[in-house]
Design a protein around this motif. Structure first.
Motif, PDB file in Angstrom:
ATOM      1  N   VAL A   1     -31.278  46.434  -4.858  1.00  0.00           N
ATOM      2  CA  VAL A   1     -31.365  45.176  -5.609  1.00  0.00           C
ATOM      3  C   VAL A   1     -30.048  44.400  -5.488  1.00  0.00           C
ATOM      4  N   ILE A   2     -28.932  45.127  -5.645  1.00  0.00           N
ATOM      5  CA  ILE A   2     -27.595  44.542  -5.483  1.00  0.00           C
ATOM      6  C   ILE A   2     -26.796  45.481  -4.588  1.00  0.00           C
ATOM      7  N   GLU A   3     -26.017  44.904  -3.674  1.00  0.00           N
ATOM      8  CA  GLU A   3     -25.145  45.729  -2.830  1.00  0.00           C
ATOM      9  C   GLU A   3     -23.729  45.185  -2.923  1.00  0.00           C
ATOM     10  N   GLU A   4     -22.763  46.079  -2.774  1.00  0.00           N
ATOM     11  CA  GLU A   4     -21.383  45.601  -2.785  1.00  0.00           C
ATOM     12  C   GLU A   4     -20.509  46.397  -1.824  1.00  0.00           C
ATOM     13  N   ALA A   5     -19.407  45.769  -1.424  1.00  0.00           N
ATOM     14  CA  ALA A   5     -18.428  46.438  -0.574  1.00  0.00           C
ATOM     15  C   ALA A   5     -17.051  45.912  -0.946  1.00  0.00           C
ATOM     16  N   PRO A   6     -16.052  46.768  -1.051  1.00  0.00           N
ATOM     17  CA  PRO A   6     -16.146  48.227  -0.961  1.00  0.00           C
ATOM     18  C   PRO A   6     -16.809  48.825  -2.205  1.00  0.00           C
ATOM     19  N   SER A   7     -17.079  50.135  -2.139  1.00  0.00           N
ATOM     20  CA  SER A   7     -17.667  50.820  -3.295  1.00  0.00           C
ATOM     21  C   SER A   7     -16.610  51.013  -4.372  1.00  0.00           C
ATOM     22  N   PRO A   8     -16.962  50.729  -5.638  1.00  0.00           N
ATOM     23  CA  PRO A   8     -15.984  50.980  -6.709  1.00  0.00           C
ATOM     24  C   PRO A   8     -15.694  52.467  -6.894  1.00  0.00           C
ATOM     25  N   ALA A   9     -16.456  53.339  -6.216  1.00  0.00           N
ATOM     26  CA  ALA A   9     -16.300  54.784  -6.443  1.00  0.00           C
ATOM     27  C   ALA A   9     -15.451  55.490  -5.385  1.00  0.00           C
TER      28      ALA A   9
END
Ligand code: ADP
Length: 446
Positions: A238-246
């Motif tokens: 549904v939502i993607e992001e980069a970089p990963s906060p993890a």
């Protein structure tokens, strides 16, 4: 370089490919069904060919009709986009047999990675760890119960040929196994024409982290870091992001290098994505996608590299032209997938767009084929717009996405814009503390 590329797809992704071609001086040929005669990808392409009626099976999935269109138009290459025939090894073979270049990996790589069990086997040999599960297909209930007891319940029954989140179901106990196996077999047969299934440990709180790789087919490969696609509903992003906060930089570089090394060892050509579930500091491979991904723009935004242009270069036999040290990831990017669905019930909402206004301003990108007066067809995927923003920090990126969502106007149909606005305002999203089950649990609560 190619003179003319046929784009075997529709909607925003066809436009995306058209745009890269245009900027490289390459002519484009659009193909379309009778439902799409007025679509934006047809309007912007240099030429267009009608390939059949609205049903995908008879048009966008009709390899022979696409081949005829390529011959008529005199194209030299075919870009399959995403979905439809993009991961169909027979289609890639057909393209090559007719003397066109397939803009993607070799049919052999598509075939190996298209079967999730052979894919797991192939990457295991390259030192990548996979989600624990059955080594081969499940043939009977007793074997399934034995394996499940061994790895521990709950387990996930998955279709070898599955995709788009279909063909998988959780079994919580031995008593459920039989029914879950039958359900998955039937769903997979109906959707993919193959009822082979296998079993994996069902992970309780992983993040979906995927690595974008690129190979030249001759043993050279690079990676573009990761995308975090943990915000999911029904196993769909549904939502993607980069970089990963993890991930820390060290973890990112280590998993990126591992994926790039595997790409090189496979002599893989073109764009690919290694998908992992990441839990308690460990990566478990689930599958490889042998094509461009819907969420590729977030990687483009932080790397500044046009991945479609790179696909075209590599397919034309040119070197990557980039070393790993050239890939500098800067800032943060988020993509919201806006679909033509009711934001609470998720009921499909095709129809006439009476008003359309795309957001703009610094750091905002919209990949969409919408326009005022366009009719969203019930025949195809409900994705109508990808809103992507980029900013120096994650916090600024969240603010920017909220601002961009507020500017976005899509009238005449229901869309998931209100859902995205809500999710962006959630504390857990803002702090980056969410896993693949977060959204389902959140929706069940509200
Ligand atoms: P598809 O090809 O249908 O996209 P994937 O294998 O890529 O299927 O999985 C899609 C999503 O399903 C993953 O991102 C994850 O959310 C969920 N999933 C897959 N395998 C597992 C697993 N073993 N445990 C928990 N969730 C899983």
């Amino acid at each position: 370089m190619f003179k003319k590329v046929l784009i075997a797809n529709r909607g925003e992704i066809a436009l995306r490919i058209h745009r890269a071609c245009r900027e490289m001086g390459i002519q484009t040929v659009a193909v379309h069904s009778t439902a799409d005669s007025d679509a934006m990808h047809v309007r912007l392409a240099d030429e267009s060919v009608c390939i059949g009626p609205p049903q995908s099976r008879l048009s966008y999935l009709n390899g022979q009709a696409i081949m005829s269109a390529a011959i008529i138009a005199g194209a030299d290459a075919i870009h399959p986009g995403v979905g439809f025939l993009s991961e169909n090894a027979e289609f890639a073979e057909m393209v090559e047999e007719h003397g066109f270049t397939f803009i993607g990996p070799s049919p052999d790589h598509i075939r190996t990675m298209g079967d999730k069990l052979t894919a797991k086997e192939a990457v295991k040999k390259l030192g990548i760890s996979v989600v624990p599960g059955s080594d081969g297909p499940i043939t009977d209930d007793a074997a399934a119960i034995r394996i499940a007891a061994d790895i521990g319940f709950p387990v996930l029954v998955k279709a070898v040929s599955g995709g788009g989140g279909r063909g998988m179901k959780v079994a919580h106990s031995a008593a459920e196994i039989g029914a879950v196996l039958s359900h998955c077999r039937a769903e997979s047969m109906a959707s993919f024409g193959d009822d082979t299934v296998y079993i994996e440990k069902y992970l309780a709180k992983p993040r979906h982290i995927e690595i974008q790789v690129f190979g030249d087919g001759k043993g050279n490969a690079i990676h573009f870091g990761e995308r975090d696609c943990s915000m999911q509903r029904r196993h769909q992003k549904v939502i993607e992001e980069a970089p990963s906060p993890a991930l820390s930089d060290a973890t990112r570089n280590a998993i990126g290098k591992r994926a790039a090394d595997a790409t090189a060892a496979l002599k893989y050509r073109g764009a690919g994505t290694f998908e992992f579930l990441y839990e308690d500091g460990a990566f478990h491979f689930i599958e490889m996608n042998t094509r461009l991904q819907v969420e590729h723009p977030v990687s483009e935004m932080i790397s500044g590299v046009d991945l479609v242009r790179l696909q075209l270069r590599v397919a034309a036999g040119l070197p990557l032209g980039l070393k790993q040290s050239d890939i500098v990831l800067a800032g943060h990017a988020i993509e919201c997938r806006i679909t033509a669905e009711h934001p609470e019930t998720f009921a499909p909402s095709p129809g006439l767009i009476t008003e359309y206004h795309a957001p703009g301003g610094p750091g905002v990108r919209v990949d969409s084929a919408l326009y005022t007066g366009y009719r969203v067809s019930p025949h195809y995927d409900s994705l109508v717009s990808k809103l992507i923003v980029h900013a120096d920090t994650r916090a600024e990126c969240v603010m920017r996405m909220q601002r961009a969502l507020d500017e976005c106007v899509i009238s005449g149909i229901e869309t998931t814009i209100p859902l995205h606005r809500h999710l962006l305002s959630e504390k857990d999203f803002q702090s980056g503390k969410y896993d693949i089950h977060w959204l389902e649990k959140h929706l069940a609560r509200s």
